[in-house]
Design an enzyme around this catalytic site. Structure first.
Site, PDB file in Angstrom:
ATOM      1  N   ARG A 175       0.859  -1.180   0.000  1.00  0.00           N
ATOM      2  CA  ARG A 175       0.000   0.000   0.000  1.00  0.00           C
ATOM      3  C   ARG A 175       0.896   1.231   0.000  1.00  0.00           C
ATOM      4  O   ARG A 175       1.920   1.267   0.693  1.00  0.00           O
ATOM      5  CB  ARG A 175      -0.909   0.019   1.239  1.00  0.00           C
ATOM      6  N   GLU A 219      -4.310   7.459  -5.136  1.00  0.00           N
ATOM      7  CA  GLU A 219      -4.542   6.738  -6.386  1.00  0.00           C
ATOM      8  C   GLU A 219      -5.871   7.160  -6.973  1.00  0.00           C
ATOM      9  O   GLU A 219      -6.841   7.275  -6.229  1.00  0.00           O
ATOM     10  CB  GLU A 219      -4.525   5.226  -6.129  1.00  0.00           C
ATOM     11  N   HIS A 278      -1.261   0.427  -9.989  1.00  0.00           N
ATOM     12  CA  HIS A 278      -1.835  -0.579  -9.080  1.00  0.00           C
ATOM     13  C   HIS A 278      -2.327  -1.805  -9.869  1.00  0.00           C
ATOM     14  O   HIS A 278      -3.503  -2.167  -9.820  1.00  0.00           O
ATOM     15  CB  HIS A 278      -2.969   0.031  -8.242  1.00  0.00           C
TER      16      HIS A 278
END
Ligand code: 8YV
Length: 325
Positions: free
Chosen positions: A237, A266, A285
């Site tokens: 993360r 994000e 991601h």
């Protein structure tokens, strides 16, 4: 009457059909504040939730008084307030196994891409800069037999250790909350404290969940302990690393490069200084983002919700203590 379920991320048609066989489903596009207002009546009736992203906290739970289970299409559950869910007796289901190998592949891809400058040199070829043999300004650094440091030895850490050990002959150091005998026996991984991991790793691969304890675990002080030649990889993360400190460390040569799949915000804003740095490989991601794995995750999440709402949970539950009540 089947239990009411809110689906807040689209899933493949066959899985949607399976969901419809068990529940009365309302599909919405995300747990956004606008949707919470717009579908307030739907949330008031919902017994189950299925999707990923979006905050499920005490405030949300107050709007969903009948909720019995939430099933996230992810292994990470940092967007869920588990304490609040426990207090309300709401089960939280996740997908911890199906994505392991794919995320480990992503980590290795970032290791290779950042060490061998794959993205940067490919862009130079496209820009017509490959005019003769490549000289030192195109060279990368070796990956094989370098020291692989793994921060977080869960399922994904173990799958990364397997790749690094058998595929690349890399000695493995790791730090985690506890020793991992399997990693030590199978891949000769050596447990060490965080300082040693920082000081000795050629590649520091971070694969930790985001918790109060891991938030900004890697900041200026920790980056300063790393080798100048080291490469930092983060696929856990974003907020486990202090992004501003990382930017500075990459700008001033405290560390050599970074391969990043996750970010504090994000999508990563295009204005981020990270995107101006040639020694950064930034991907959106994509840790688990293959057709096969995303299908598997959605399938597990559907099965998890069916199990949770029919009282048949056997696995994939974050708060199984609720089952004994
Ligand atoms: C997810 C992830 O795909 O599982 C996780 O925790 O970070 C990714 O694999 C992402 O959260 C979107 O569902």
């Amino acid at each position: 009457m089947n239990p009411a379920v809110v689906l807040y991320k689209s899933i493949p048609d066959d899985l949607r059909q399976r969901l419809d066989e068990h529940f009365t489903v309302t599909e919405i596009n995300g747990l956004t504040p606008e949707n919470l207002t717009r579908y307030a009546d739907v949330f008031r009736q919902a017994e189950g939730l299925l999707g990923s992203g979006g905050k499920v906290d005490a405030e949300f739970l107050a709007q969903a008084p009948k909720l019995r289970a939430a099933s996230t299409i992810s292994v990470g559950y940092d967007t869920f307030d588990v304490d609040a869910m426990n207090q309300r007796g709401v089960l939280l289901m996740h997908t911890p196994t199906v994505l392991t190998e794919t995320v480990a592949d992503t980590l290795m891809a970032l290791v290779l891409a950042s060490a061998r400058r794959v993205v940067e040199v490919a862009e130079r070829v496209k820009a017509g800069e490959w005019k003769s043999g490549v000289g030192p300004d195109w060279f990368g650094i070796d990956v094989h037999h370098k020291k692989m440091g793994i921060l977080g030895m869960g399922r994904i850490g173990l799958a990364l250790a397997q790749r690094a050990h058998f595929g690349f002959g890399m000695p493995i150091l790791y730090n985690a909350r506890k020793h991992h005998p399997q990693a030590e026996e199978r891949f000769n991984a050596q447990y060490c404290d965080l300082d040693t991991l920082l000081k000795e790793s050629d590649f520091l691969c971070i694969i930790l969940p985001l918790t109060e304890q891991t938030h900004h675990l890697i900041g200026r002080e920790q980056l300063a302990k790393m080798k100048q030649s080291a490469i930092l990889i983060n696929a856990g993360r974003g907020a486990v690393v202090d992004e501003q400190a990382l930017i500075r460390a990459l700008q001033d040569g405290t560390i050599h490069a970074a391969g990043l799949d996750v970010f504090e915000q994000e999508p990563l804003p295009v204005s981020s200084p990270l995107l101006k740095l040639p020694n950064v490989v930034a991907v959106p991601h994509i840790g688990s983002a293959t057709h096969e794995t995303r299908y598997g995750m959605a399938k597990d999440a559907v099965d998890n919700l069916i199990a949770a709402l029919s009282g048949k949970v056997e696995k994939n539950c974050v708060n199984p203590q609720l089952l004994d009540r």
